[in-house]
Design a protein around this motif. Sequence first.
Motif, PDB file in Angstrom:
ATOM      1  N   GLY A  32       1.973   3.111  -6.413  1.00 51.02           N
ATOM      2  CA  GLY A  32       3.300   2.713  -7.045  1.00 51.02           C
ATOM      3  C   GLY A  32       3.886   1.495  -6.821  1.00 51.02           C
ATOM      4  O   GLY A  32       3.025   0.256  -6.228  1.00 51.02           O
ATOM      5  N   ALA A  33       5.197   1.844  -6.981  1.00 47.46           N
ATOM      6  CA  ALA A  33       5.839   0.413  -6.549  1.00 47.46           C
ATOM      7  C   ALA A  33       6.087   0.537  -4.819  1.00 47.46           C
ATOM      8  O   ALA A  33       7.171   1.060  -4.483  1.00 47.46           O
ATOM      9  N   TYR A  34       5.205   0.114  -4.213  1.00 47.96           N
ATOM     10  CA  TYR A  34       4.820   0.336  -2.795  1.00 47.96           C
ATOM     11  C   TYR A  34       5.611  -0.499  -1.902  1.00 47.96           C
ATOM     12  O   TYR A  34       6.229  -1.546  -2.287  1.00 47.96           O
ATOM     13  N   HIS A  35       5.794  -0.047  -0.675  1.00 48.10           N
ATOM     14  CA  HIS A  35       6.588  -0.808   0.483  1.00 48.10           C
ATOM     15  C   HIS A  35       5.925  -1.989   0.600  1.00 48.10           C
ATOM     16  O   HIS A  35       5.063  -2.426   0.694  1.00 48.10           O
ATOM     17  N   SER A  36       7.203  -3.150   0.461  1.00 48.11           N
ATOM     18  CA  SER A  36       6.816  -4.673   0.538  1.00 48.11           C
ATOM     19  C   SER A  36       6.578  -5.393  -0.908  1.00 48.11           C
ATOM     20  O   SER A  36       6.588  -6.480  -0.894  1.00 48.11           O
ATOM     21  N   SER A  37       6.388  -4.441  -1.846  1.00 49.83           N
ATOM     22  CA  SER A  37       5.841  -5.096  -3.344  1.00 49.83           C
ATOM     23  C   SER A  37       6.997  -6.001  -3.752  1.00 49.83           C
ATOM     24  O   SER A  37       6.663  -6.990  -4.610  1.00 49.83           O
ATOM     25  N   ASP A  38       8.325  -5.729  -3.217  1.00 51.53           N
ATOM     26  CA  ASP A  38       9.290  -6.356  -3.865  1.00 51.53           C
ATOM     27  C   ASP A  38       9.312  -7.916  -3.207  1.00 51.53           C
ATOM     28  O   ASP A  38       9.980  -8.823  -3.850  1.00 51.53           O
ATOM     29  N   LEU A  39       8.619  -7.911  -2.343  1.00 46.27           N
ATOM     30  CA  LEU A  39       8.544  -9.548  -1.833  1.00 46.27           C
ATOM     31  C   LEU A  39       7.800 -10.398  -2.411  1.00 46.27           C
ATOM     32  O   LEU A  39       7.752 -11.748  -2.322  1.00 46.27           O
ATOM     33  N   THR A  40       6.844 -10.005  -3.345  1.00 42.23           N
ATOM     34  CA  THR A  40       6.125 -10.894  -4.277  1.00 42.23           C
ATOM     35  C   THR A  40       7.029 -11.365  -5.682  1.00 42.23           C
ATOM     36  O   THR A  40       6.447 -12.157  -6.452  1.00 42.23           O
ATOM     37  N   ALA A  66      10.887   1.907  -5.191  1.00 39.53           N
ATOM     38  CA  ALA A  66      10.520   3.060  -5.781  1.00 39.53           C
ATOM     39  C   ALA A  66       9.761   4.002  -4.764  1.00 39.53           C
ATOM     40  O   ALA A  66      10.201   5.346  -4.460  1.00 39.53           O
ATOM     41  N   ASP A  67       8.802   3.467  -4.221  1.00 37.26           N
ATOM     42  CA  ASP A  67       7.798   4.376  -3.597  1.00 37.26           C
ATOM     43  C   ASP A  67       7.676   3.662  -2.210  1.00 37.26           C
ATOM     44  O   ASP A  67       6.311   3.516  -1.925  1.00 37.26           O
ATOM     45  N   GLU A  68       8.548   4.211  -1.382  1.00 33.13           N
ATOM     46  CA  GLU A  68       8.336   3.426  -0.225  1.00 33.13           C
ATOM     47  C   GLU A  68       7.340   4.119   0.928  1.00 33.13           C
ATOM     48  O   GLU A  68       6.950   3.437   1.868  1.00 33.13           O
ATOM     49  N   GLY A  69       7.270   5.247   0.695  1.00 35.80           N
ATOM     50  CA  GLY A  69       6.268   6.171   1.624  1.00 35.80           C
ATOM     51  C   GLY A  69       4.697   6.051   1.322  1.00 35.80           C
ATOM     52  O   GLY A  69       4.295   6.656   1.940  1.00 35.80           O
ATOM     53  N   THR A  70       4.397   5.505   0.088  1.00 38.59           N
ATOM     54  CA  THR A  70       2.983   5.707  -0.205  1.00 38.59           C
ATOM     55  C   THR A  70       2.034   5.357   0.721  1.00 38.59           C
ATOM     56  O   THR A  70       0.987   5.820   1.109  1.00 38.59           O
ATOM     57  N   VAL A  71       2.095   3.981   1.069  1.00 36.41           N
ATOM     58  CA  VAL A  71       1.158   3.333   1.950  1.00 36.41           C
ATOM     59  C   VAL A  71       1.117   4.113   3.208  1.00 36.41           C
ATOM     60  O   VAL A  71       0.085   4.062   4.037  1.00 36.41           O
ATOM     61  N   PHE A  72       1.994   4.687   3.939  1.00 36.48           N
ATOM     62  CA  PHE A  72       2.401   5.341   5.073  1.00 36.48           C
ATOM     63  C   PHE A  72       1.523   6.590   5.155  1.00 36.48           C
ATOM     64  O   PHE A  72       0.994   7.108   6.043  1.00 36.48           O
ATOM     65  N   ALA A  73       1.685   7.357   3.802  1.00 40.72           N
ATOM     66  CA  ALA A  73       1.006   8.543   3.753  1.00 40.72           C
ATOM     67  C   ALA A  73      -0.708   8.555   3.718  1.00 40.72           C
ATOM     68  O   ALA A  73      -1.160   9.574   3.818  1.00 40.72           O
TER      69      ALA A  73
END
Length: 565
Positions: free
Chosen positions: A486-494, A377-384
Amino acid sequence: MARAFLPCIPLILYVSSACAQDSTTSSASASPTNPTVALDQATVNGVSASGVQQFLGIPYASPPVNELRFAPPQPVASYNGTINATTFGYSCPQQNASLTSSFFKLPDQEGTVVTMKVDQRWADVDFDDDEAPPENEDCLTLNVMRPENTTQSSNLPVVIWIVGGGFETGTTQYSAEDDAKLVQRSTQLGQPMIFVSMNYRVSGWGFLSSQETKNVNGTNVGLKDQRTAIEWVNKYIGNFGGNSSRVTLWGQSAGAISSSLHMLHNNGNPDGLFHGAFMQSGAPIPVGNYTGGQPWYDQLVNQTNCTGSGDTLDCLRKVPYEEMKTVINRTPSYYSYLSLDLVWVPRADGDFIADNPQRLVEEGSVANIPFVSGNVADEGTVFALSSLNVTSDDEFREWLKFSYMSDVPDQNVSDVMELYPSDPSAGSPFNTSIFNAITSQYKRSAALQGDLVFQAPRRFFVQQRSGDQPVWAYQDSRGKYTPFVGAYHSSDLTKMVLNDYLIRFVNNLDPNNGTGPDWPKYDNSSKQIYWFTSDNDNTGVEISTDDYRVPQMEYLTNLSLAYPL
């Protein structure tokens, strides 16, 4: 899972399950009788542990050194003798990425570099991995894992994992334990499979783009490494008990983008090399042609004193390894002010990538295979986090014009700013009201970057291909209330639950098997997607509609088709 796009971020997340990945670089514990496989005239010796046989560090191409640096991979012609496949090979050279370092901007006409510092409140957050596996240019190796008791006649389906890392980092060595658990899980589900992963050249070593590299077929060599490994699987996986007619590409982030680009290569003809694709947070991205990499090529030439050379590419091939690594590390990473406007990225070259990938999708030049494509859901947070010094509307416009929209007319930039307002309740992490607003522009930047690079390309891809081939889409909002990201980029790998869908897809080219709600194929009239809301396989999934932020993503897609990155 294998290492994601990003290094772990525990100081921001406080406790991150993504950071608990295995960092093993040595071999698995050997059993009394270790497995062997014949390749041509060679014997390959592997290791066995916990019901999984592993064959590690098998070279699939000649070492890309000396005259082969920046050149297309040269496949291994034949194997002879004994191959010790009990330990991983070297990682390919990785680009340093740290929020504590200066942010490098594009070189000006004099070749100097303008810098700007990260907001000092994050100055003590170091994103580098101090325990990274050893690196070497001689790194083109792959790994094969299979269930024990597999024989040459087992005929098992195969999944090829393409590791992510923003095309700047990425190695197979971080996740031996997780990869083995995936093979174990496939056996537990009664759907055993063989797992393959490869190292490929990244950063400037794999994605050097310029007229000079174009002239010698030397663009996108990182993708060509991947393709050579996929061809190796087609040729040799039968020796390991795999079925070369049942191969699925799987990747996350840059690995998912890579998988999609293999689907676009060769006018969409996969040549029988793969038969399905499972892509997490990555779809065909809107990149321009190879000339976009010329300033960075020129910077390497200038900083290695190759400017006066009659053949600058030949000169770069002779630069000592440590010097070249230092120079490449001076270029911006995905944690720089440029963020996802990547310096080292696949670019259209008329060879491996014939055109802007989204144009190829629009034209239908796509492999006609079943595929799954999804986002968190929140793909961009870590890059911001790399642009926290952007704290006003004027600075946000300046950042947009400098990075993603340097060629975009001012009115279009204004339109984008209106579609992505500074109101924190409209930003990412989405649906968290005014919370997580580290700065007045952080959630705005996160929303825009996540949609531009991940969400909008995924939606465009599945909607263009729906009706022409079997397509499934998902959204993952698990971990929505992780502080700041939030639901950050790569979190689905866990999430092991997604692995079960992967295993079923590898075996059946369909992620369904009767557990939980039926996962419908994507259809442009209903636009139904699988929405993961919790880790429970039966109750943590709902069928939803792919209708969030439609005006915003449609605008970004049309803009990126006209002005690719």
